[in-house]
Write a protein that holds these residues in place. Structure first.
Motif, mmCIF file in Angstrom:
data_model
loop_
_atom_site.group_PDB
_atom_site.id
_atom_site.type_symbol
_atom_site.label_atom_id
_atom_site.label_comp_id
_atom_site.label_asym_id
_atom_site.label_seq_id
_atom_site.Cartn_x
_atom_site.Cartn_y
_atom_site.Cartn_z
ATOM 1 N N TYR A 48 0.815 -1.226 0.000
ATOM 2 C CA TYR A 48 0.000 0.000 0.000
ATOM 3 C C TYR A 48 0.846 1.272 0.000
ATOM 4 O O TYR A 48 0.290 2.363 0.066
ATOM 5 N N PHE A 49 2.166 1.143 -0.054
ATOM 6 C CA PHE A 49 3.035 2.312 -0.137
ATOM 7 C C PHE A 49 3.836 2.230 -1.439
ATOM 8 O O PHE A 49 4.383 1.175 -1.773
ATOM 9 N N THR A 50 3.926 3.341 -2.148
ATOM 10 C CA THR A 50 4.632 3.363 -3.430
ATOM 11 C C THR A 50 6.136 3.516 -3.218
ATOM 12 O O THR A 50 6.599 3.832 -2.119
ATOM 13 N N THR A 51 6.889 3.343 -4.298
ATOM 14 C CA THR A 51 8.331 3.575 -4.209
ATOM 15 C C THR A 51 8.642 5.069 -4.104
ATOM 16 O O THR A 51 9.717 5.439 -3.658
ATOM 17 N N ASP A 52 7.695 5.929 -4.520
ATOM 18 C CA ASP A 52 7.858 7.367 -4.263
ATOM 19 C C ASP A 52 7.907 7.625 -2.765
ATOM 20 O O ASP A 52 8.754 8.364 -2.265
ATOM 21 N N THR A 53 6.970 7.011 -2.034
ATOM 22 C CA THR A 53 6.948 7.171 -0.583
ATOM 23 C C THR A 53 8.202 6.559 0.033
ATOM 24 O O THR A 53 8.790 7.120 0.966
ATOM 25 N N ALA A 54 8.642 5.418 -0.488
ATOM 26 C CA ALA A 54 9.869 4.792 0.009
ATOM 27 C C ALA A 54 11.063 5.721 -0.208
ATOM 28 O O ALA A 54 11.942 5.834 0.655
#
Length: 240
Positions: free
Chosen positions: A139-145
């Motif tokens: 539920y978390f994108t690689t942008d958020t990562a």
């Protein structure tokens, strides 16, 4: 080193950037070209961390849209990012650039587990560090990562390298009259719903006053020039 505005940066690469002219997969010529750009920064003394997406192999949201369980699809997407990270590591090592891959999902036979202090130590010793498997959470994108890792390692800037040369007021592909911003605030990005990064990533950068530079990855010296403060792409900053 003095010519650069930032000593430690986090570079976010989309998986699609690794495809080249193909429709999927990894183009070795693209990974080599990217590796040469980053190695130049490394040789100049800039500490570089990288987060890479997996959309060139598998995209979790697409799998979910086709009926897969969202968490299961996201885990598959995380594994795709590990494959991309290993391909980039190979490209760096062929250029004699020291590189570590650290994964948020443990797979000790192929890469290190992500440990924040160890990652910072690698950067300080002069290794390029690639952060794989996103944040390790569905539920978390690689942008958020990328935003999370940038904050965790104390990066001074987050570079988002895409196929577009900055942030526009609307989609420049379908709108020839779209206007590009040279500089914009996080607040404007969130209020306008501009596709810089997802809202979670943008809000995290805003809360931690992490500047974002959005630029075109295909320019030969775009990354280097942006870090020198030259007018490349769009800079997203906190309101004064």
């Amino acid at each position: 080193m003095s010519e650069y505005l930032y000593k430690r940066v986090l570079l976010k690469l989309s998986g699609e950037a690794l495809m080249g002219e193909g429709r999927y997969g990894i183009d070795p010529e693209v990974t080599e070209r990217l590796a040469r750009q980053v190695k130049q920064l490394h040789d100049d003394g800039v500490q570089v961390g990288i987060v890479v997406g997996g959309g060139n192999i598998f995209r979790g949201l697409a799998g979910s849209a086709n009926g897969m369980d969202r968490a299961q699809a996201d885990y598959m997407g995380m594994l795709a990012t590990v494959m991309n990270a290993l391909a980039l590591q190979d490209a760096f090592e062929r250029l004699d650039a020291p590189c570590r891959v650290m994964s948020a999902i443990q797979m000790n036979e192929v890469c290190e587990p992500y440990i924040r202090r160890r990652a910072i130590n690698h950067l300080q010793k002069g290794d390029i560090v690639i952060f794989a498997a996103g944040s390790g959470n569905p539920y978390f994108t690689t942008d958020t990562a990328a935003a999370l890792r940038a904050c965790e390692i104390g990066a001074e800037c987050l570079l988002k390298a895409t196929k577009v040369d900055g942030v526009y007021d609307k989609d420049p592909v379908s709108n020839p009259d779209a206007v590009r911003f040279d500089r914009i605030t996080y607040h404007e990005v969130l209020v306008r719903g501009l596709q810089v990064m997802d809202s979670t990533a943008a809000a995290l950068c805003q809360d931690n006053r992490m500047p974002i530079i959005v630029l075109n990855i295909e320019g030969e010296d775009n990354i280097k020039n942006a870090l020198k403060g030259e007018p490349v792409g769009t800079v997203v900053v906190q309101e004064d």
